[in-house]
Scaffold this active site. Structure first.
Site, mmCIF file in Angstrom:
data_model
loop_
_atom_site.group_PDB
_atom_site.id
_atom_site.type_symbol
_atom_site.label_atom_id
_atom_site.label_comp_id
_atom_site.label_asym_id
_atom_site.label_seq_id
_atom_site.Cartn_x
_atom_site.Cartn_y
_atom_site.Cartn_z
ATOM 1 N N ASP A 123 0.901 -1.156 0.000
ATOM 2 C CA ASP A 123 0.000 0.000 0.000
ATOM 3 C C ASP A 123 0.932 1.196 0.000
ATOM 4 O OD1 ASP A 123 -1.442 2.270 0.910
ATOM 5 O OD2 ASP A 123 -2.998 0.946 1.669
ATOM 6 N N HIS A 124 0.955 1.939 -1.092
ATOM 7 C CA HIS A 124 2.014 2.943 -1.220
ATOM 8 C C HIS A 124 1.915 4.046 -0.153
ATOM 9 C CE1 HIS A 124 -0.872 5.452 -3.473
ATOM 10 N NE2 HIS A 124 -0.060 6.456 -3.247
ATOM 11 N N HIS A 177 -5.774 2.775 1.706
ATOM 12 C CA HIS A 177 -5.031 3.937 2.197
ATOM 13 C C HIS A 177 -5.631 4.536 3.478
ATOM 14 C CE1 HIS A 177 -3.199 3.404 -1.581
ATOM 15 N NE2 HIS A 177 -3.987 4.163 -2.310
HETATM 16 C C1 BG6 Z 1 -4.065 5.364 -5.696
HETATM 17 C C2 BG6 Z 1 -5.446 5.500 -6.242
HETATM 18 O O1 BG6 Z 1 -3.935 4.151 -4.992
HETATM 19 O O2 BG6 Z 1 -3.795 6.448 -4.820
HETATM 20 C C3 BG6 Z 1 -5.594 6.816 -6.977
HETATM 21 O O3 BG6 Z 1 -5.728 4.424 -7.128
HETATM 22 C C4 BG6 Z 1 -5.210 7.955 -6.079
HETATM 23 O O4 BG6 Z 1 -6.931 6.994 -7.452
HETATM 24 C C5 BG6 Z 1 -3.847 7.715 -5.452
HETATM 25 O O5 BG6 Z 1 -5.176 9.121 -6.862
HETATM 26 C C6 BG6 Z 1 -3.540 8.759 -4.412
HETATM 27 O O6 BG6 Z 1 -2.205 8.606 -4.023
HETATM 28 P P1 BG6 Z 1 -1.349 9.851 -3.524
HETATM 29 O O7 BG6 Z 1 -0.027 9.261 -3.174
HETATM 30 O O8 BG6 Z 1 -1.291 10.793 -4.684
HETATM 31 O O9 BG6 Z 1 -2.089 10.419 -2.364
#
Ligand code: BG6
Length: 509
Positions: free
Chosen positions: A196-197, A259
């Site tokens: 989960d990034h 997230h």
């Molecule tokens: C991704 C989603 O996992 O996370 C996207 O699929 C979203 O829709 C993105 O825009 C948001 O990531 P960050 O790092 O830009 O907050």
């Protein structure tokens, strides 16, 4: 004591280079490879955290030779790197890049992979340690793991083999369970790294340090002192070119069980006794299990969904969701979600956690707001208790990374008046770190075998279990008036009303 040692060693990074290994990226022709994974590996090499015996294999369907793949990546690295490229280091790195074209479900492609990896082991001393990054469409996750198993590419004999799986992990509770079952036929849980990034973000990791490396917050981090918690993940972008995926996913699946639930669990978990992967994840899992799934009635009163119509992003007019590429003209997919959740445990009973996330909102901002209870009794002449702003602690996770604490102070003058002031900490004022992609730590941890920042099967399944009733009720009762918010606004008015009814309001500043 153990925790303090872990924080200073583990969370701040032990700093040794990773083991010799090969990373195989499935779906290497996609955006993630050039935008994030290659720049992250380069940053690790620059910081001497990547083994000198490292190699990379890109695996995708496009017909390319290793030289062509290297050239393509070499042309693009300048654009996506977060730091200036040192030609000597790049030449070292790029000489270790290989490419294999093949069909993800064809056994013959995996035989070729076996041969290529054996050759790389010989040439680069990578010792049979491999990790596979599945950056493909989710429908390939199961089949790729099965093929890797059949080709003997996940057996660990004097070496390690690991698999990183991108999100979405399943599209609902049942499919997540089925996918876990499928991959567990081939892999042990300790070989699976569900990514989960959000957990790669410094500021997200800092939630734990902030809470557990400072003694002053923990005693007040509970229902006795905290009135409620707000978590906002606001984006200004629309759905961009991802209509095909988004039409099936929607904001709830795309952002909440992954997230946002990470942010909730880190904010609400009990202090772990160590930073061992399973100890931390046990505490996170307890929070997810304490998020009681809503009844149908509660879904109606405690959730809000929205879809953006035409509007503005800054000075530009922008189209509504239904006019975006690959989106149905009568789409019922949500691009905004707000909800109120409760964590059923002693620390958090009756403390609402309000969440909201959406596309085409007025600011890009990810933040956690901890709102404390009001002072119970006011001593100051002519100051009504309800006129005093309660203390608020705001963890700004992006884009302006920092922490803000608001409190009341006397406005200078002969008449007693109280104003709200802020104590502000901005990361950029204190730390001069090189900008990162957010994937460095996660790749590094996988190479070291540390799964703390990855999702365990029970966490993924529990998260889907919590959102399942919402998905069911929303599917049974299609939205009546979509689009219901203008691009560039803070979402449908029902999201504001949900808080107003509780005598609260969203913090947008
Ligand atoms: C991704 C989603 O996992 O996370 C996207 O699929 C979203 O829709 C993105 O825009 C948001 O990531 P960050 O790092 O830009 O907050």
């Amino acid at each position: 004591m153990q925790l303090a040692e872990d924080i200073s060693k583990g969370i701040l990074g032990a700093g040794r280079a990773s083991d010799p290994c090969v990373m195989v990226i499935f779906g290497a022709s996609g955006d993630l490879t050039k935008r994030k994974l290659i720049p992250a590996l380069y940053n690790l090499a620059k910081d001497n955290l990547l083994s000198k015996d490292f190699a990379l294999v890109g695996f995708a369907r496009n017909e390319l030779s290793s030289e062509q793949f290297r050239d393509e990546i070499g042309k693009e690295i300048g654009e996506f790197a977060t730091t200036t490229i040192d030609p000597e280091l790049w030449s070292w790195f790029s000489s270790r890049i290989y490419y294999l074209s093949g069909d993800f479900s064809a056994p013959s492609a995996y035989q070729e992979l076996v041969e290529l990896l054996a050759k790389i082991d010989k040439e680069h001393g990578t010792r049979g340690n491999y990790f596979y990054y599945l950056a493909t469409a989710p429908s390939f996750f199961g089949p790729i793991v099965t093929q890797l198993g059949a080709a003997g590419l996940v057996s660990e004999d004097h070496c390690w083999r690991r698999v990183i799986i991108e999100k979405p992990f399943g599209h609902d509770y049942e499919s997540a369970i089925a996918l876990n079952k499928e991959i567990r036929k081939v892999l042990e849980e300790k070989q699976i790294y569900r990514i989960d990034h959000y957990l790669g973000k410094e500021t997200v990791q800092n939630i734990l340090v902030f809470r557990f490396a400072n003694g002053i917050f923990e005693p007040i981090w509970n229902r006795r002192y905290i009135d409620h918690v707000q978590i906002t993940v606001a984006e200004t972008v629309g759905v961009e070119q991802r209509g095909t995926y988004y039409e099936k996913a929607g904001t709830l699946r795309d952002m909440v069980p992954n997230h946002i639930f990470q942010l909730i669990s880190l904010t609400a978990m009990e202090p772990p006794v160590s930073f061992d992967a399973d100890v931390v994840r046990d505490e996170q899992a307890k929070i997810l299990k304490a998020l009681s799934p809503m009844t149908d009635e509660e879904v109606l009163t405690r959730t809000v969904r929205g879809q953006y119509g035409e509007g503005a992003e800054g000075a530009h007019r922008v189209p509504g969701y239904r006019s975006e590429p690959y989106v149905a003209a009568d789409s019922r997919t949500e691009t905004f979600v707000a909800m109120k959740l409760f964590i059923d445990n002693w620390r958090w009973a009756d403390v609402p956690f309000y969440l909201r996330t959406g596309k085409r909102l007025p600011q890009r901002s990810t933040r956690i707001v901890i709102q404390f209870k009001r002072a119970p009794f006011v001593l100051f002449r002519k100051t009504a208790v309800d006129k005093l702003e309660p203390n608020r602690l705001i963890l700004h996770l992006q884009p302006d990374e920092g922490i803000k604490l608001s409190f009341g102070a006397k406005i200078p003058g002969p008449v007693v008046q109280i104003g709200e002031v802020n104590m502000n900490f901005n990361y950029t004022d204190y730390f001069n770190a090189t900008p990162q992609t957010g994937y460095e730590r996660l790749l590094y941890d996988c190479m070291l075998g540390d799964a703390t920042l990855f999702q365990r099967s029970d966490m993924v399944e529990t998260a889907w279990h919590v959102v399942a009733p919402i998905l069911d009720v929303w599917e049974a009762l299609p939205p009546r008036r979509f689009p219901n918010y203008a691009a560039g606004s803070w979402g449908p008015h029902e999201a504001d009303e949900m808080l107003t009814k509780d005598h609260r309001h969203w913090s947008n500043d």
